[in-house]
Design an enzyme around this catalytic site. Structure first.
Site, short mmCIF file in Angstrom:
data_model
loop_
_atom_site.label_atom_id
_atom_site.label_comp_id
_atom_site.label_asym_id
_atom_site.label_seq_id
_atom_site.Cartn_x
_atom_site.Cartn_y
_atom_site.Cartn_z
N ASP A 261 16.30 -18.40 5.06
CA ASP A 261 16.28 -17.40 4.16
C ASP A 261 16.50 -18.16 3.07
O ASP A 261 17.25 -19.19 2.59
CB ASP A 261 17.56 -16.59 4.10
CG ASP A 261 17.54 -15.68 3.17
OD1 ASP A 261 16.76 -14.64 3.12
OD2 ASP A 261 18.38 -15.55 2.22
N GLU A 303 11.24 -18.77 4.90
CA GLU A 303 11.23 -17.39 3.89
C GLU A 303 11.02 -18.22 2.60
O GLU A 303 12.14 -18.26 1.67
CB GLU A 303 12.38 -16.56 4.20
CG GLU A 303 12.01 -15.20 3.48
CD GLU A 303 12.97 -15.05 2.21
OE1 GLU A 303 12.48 -14.47 1.42
OE2 GLU A 303 13.83 -16.00 1.71
#
Ligand code: GLC
Ligand code: GLC
Length: 640
Positions: A261, A303
């Site tokens: 992330d 990501e």
């Protein structure tokens, strides 16, 4: 020496140079010491690995392209919205297998901050599920059930920050300097102000600025996202050691894909926007080496929702190729898909996608239409110039179009993070609402519903046929629209991303078998795409993809050529008028007349496309299906 230990040593030999070189770039003279600490962790975590997961390691060492295979189809859902909890998700496995999904991205899987937690991205405990969702043994049972159903688990690995109630933050507040040093804290505002001079804001309204005053400590804490998400100090090797340990523990839980992330934000450098720094790539490379040594069944997904020039680096494309993430979100394809839908033209998409560097052949994309986040209109200025349009103008157009503020637009997007200073605006909304399905349903206009559903089908057919793991966003299989109640909920209203995070709709699920309903039509569209994809080995991720000008600006054409698995030519009519093209212009290896449209196998006249029609043209030869190897428990190890 056990076989497992021998395997570990061979992998160590293979990956040690990658690890050492990444660590040298990150930590200079300290690298050898950091390396020894990491290898000890790799060894310990490997020793703890279950026999089932070791079998998975072996299988994937032999078949390292498992995530590139055309078989893979993904689905993304929140634990609570999808199943109400871990047991509830387990009860929905039948839904996933019926749809044909074999990769599941479960959002908000691990314990998040008490109170507001950015939809689960303020993580309080990296390894335990939220008490409200279940116990650690419920999580084990869920993962076992997923693997038993041949579904691979993708989980968020939030390594840019922790929540302000994570154990490390609590220790820091209690005075532990070891834990304070895991974060980026400043006694005075001099340094924060110096950084702010060149830092953008991710959430300009919800969380202006990038630093938060922590009164207990009387320090400024770096908080890129929300004020309760404390950025980790990756320049401190202790962060690498702690986080690499978490990565391997997640792998030992059975997570198949670790979603890194906000990886782009991990490394800070004064005078820059603190995104996409070279060290962010070294961090990913070090983690790649660690998982490859200790848990090779697990791969990394970047990501990095960044501009096209920065994107392919996360797959390891640099001056020389590096082994970095196996997977990355193709946000450029996503943005260009919506852009083509809005304009009915393909030139910009073709130019921008052609200018993207080819990723290493051992990697592939996550392709998607919608996800749980907003859409940032990542149109690059130079790409726009090459296509003869203005970047700033086109971005403003897309924001207005999907907000519904453009003549002819039936889009019901909700503006997000409007930044008057930079003229930037992002967009929220479910696929169906952005594409006009919701407006057509509200108007009770059957013709418009047909058109809008064809638009959705077109976007999904591009995502499924482009190459990469196509991700279905929960609710899209029923054509679910925006959840407007979120805008009236005082806890959610400030973050309009909640309009596209609705609960699973059981009524719509019942309607999936009724072809007269929107749900039934979306379901059958996706079922067709999934079956077609699985019949087409050319969709293997290793094949390079090219974008072709077929002489009709309303047709988006891409071609994949796999040296062993053959060729696929995709054609999408992004306009509302039928169009006939010259298939010979594609310059295909095989004569066009020998092709079949995998989305409509009986179709003839393959050179004509109806409004928003997509064709996947492939050679009609049938491919042998690969039988399971004798003695291998395929259910546990994945399948071809
Ligand atoms: C990621 C998530 C997003 C979150 C942010 C901060 O981009 O997808 O939902 O707000 O990181 O963790
Ligand atoms: C930006 C960031 C992404 C984040 C998102 C949240 O797009 O690049 O990481 O998730 O904002 O809305």
């Amino acid at each position: 020496m056990t076989i497992a230990e021998q395997e570990f040593r061979v992998r160590l030999q293979e990956w040690r140079p990658d690890l050492d070189s990444a660590l040298r770039g990150l930590y200079g003279d300290e690298a050898p010491v950091v390396g020894e600490r990491l290898l000890q962790i790799a060894h310990e975590r490997h020793d703890e690995r279950s026999n089932d997961l070791r079998a998975r390691d072996r299988y994937r060492t032999i078949r390292p392209d498992w995530f590139q295979e055309a078989q893979r189809v993904g689905y993304a859902a929140y634990v609570d919205e999808f199943g109400g909890g871990l047991d509830g998700v387990r009860d929905r496995i039948g839904h996933l297998t019926e749809l044909g999904v074999d990769v599941l991205h479960l959002l908000s899987l691990f314990a998040a901050r008490v109170g507001d937690n950015d939809g689960g991205f303020a993580v309080r405990d990296y390894l335990r599920p939220d008490e409200a969702h279940g116990t650690p043994s419920d999580l084990d049972a869920l993962i076992e059930a997923l693997h038993g159903a041949d579904i691979n688990l993708c989980a968020d690995f939030v390594l840019n920050h922790t929540s302000d109630d994570h154990g490390w933050a609590e220790e820091a507040r209690a005075g532990s300097t070891y834990h304070q040093d895991l974060f980026l804290m400043f006694d005075h505002d001099v340094e924060p102000l110096a950084y702010e001079a060149s830092l953008p804001e991710v959430f300009p309204q919800m969380a202006p600025g990038n630093f938060t005053w922590e009164s207990t400590l009387a320090k400024w804490v770096w908080t890129t996202f929300r004020e309760f998400q404390w950025d980790l100090n990756w320049a401190n090797p202790d962060v690498m050691v702690e986080i690499a340990d978490v990565a391997l523990r997640l792998a030992n839980l059975g997570v198949d894909i670790l979603r890194l992330d906000a990886i782009a934000f991990t490394w800070k450098r004064l005078g820059t926007n603190c995104q996409n720094q070279p060290e962010a790539h070294l961090i990913a490379q070090a983690l790649r080496a660690m998982t490859s040594i200790a848990a090779p069944a697990t791969v990394l997904l970047a990501e990095a929702i960044v501009g096209p020039n920065e994107l392919v680096g996360y797959l390891g494309r640099h001056d020389v190729e590096r082994r970095e993430c196996a997977l990355a979100y193709h946000n450029q394809l996503m943005v260009q898909g919506w852009s083509m839908l809005a304009t009915g033209e393909t030139r910009l998409a073709r130019v921008a996608l052609s200018r993207l560097t080819e990723p290493p052949s051992s990697t592939t994309w996550f392709t998607y239409v919608r996800c749980h986040d907003d859409i940032g209109w990542a149109i690059d200025d130079a790409d726009a110039r090459h296509a003869g349009v203005s970047g700033v103008g086109h971005r403003a157009f897309l924001a207005a179009y999907f907000r519904g503020d453009f003549p002819g637009s039936t889009s019901r997007g909700v503006p997000f993070a409007t930044n008057e200073g930079t003229n930037d605006e992002r967009t929220n909304g479910m696929t169906a609402s952005l594409a006009g399905v919701t407006a057509a349903i509200d108007a009770g206009d059957a013709v418009e519903i047909d058109i809008a559903l064809a638009r959705v089908a077109m976007l999904y057919a591009i995502a499924f046929g482009h190459g990469g793991i196509p991700m279905i966003y929960m609710g899209d299989e029923f054509g679910q629209g925006n959840d407007l109640a979120a805008l009236d909920d005082p806890d959610l209203a400030a973050d309009s991303r909640w309009v596209h995070r609705p609960s699973f709709n059981d009524d719509a699920r019942v309607e999936r078998s009724d072809p007269a309903t929107v749900s039934g039509r979306m379901w059958s569209t996706l079922r067709t795409l999934i079956d077609a994809r699985r019949s087409c080995p050319a969709l293997h991720g290793a094949a390079p993809v090219g974008y072709i000008d077929v002489g009709a600006d309303q047709v988006f054409c891409w071609r994949r050529r796999h040296p062993r698995f053959g060729e696929l030519v995709g054609l999408a009519n992004v306009g509302i008028d039928p169009v006939t093209i010259d298939l010979a212009a594609i310059g295909s290896l095989e004569p066009a007349r020998q092709r079949v449209d995998l989305l409509d196998r009986t179709a003839t006249g393959l050179d004509t496309l109806g409004p928003h029609q997509v064709r996947w043209l492939a050679s009609p030869q049938t491919y042998p299906t690969v039988p399971a190897a004798p003695g291998v428990d395929v259910a546990r190890t994945g399948r071809r």
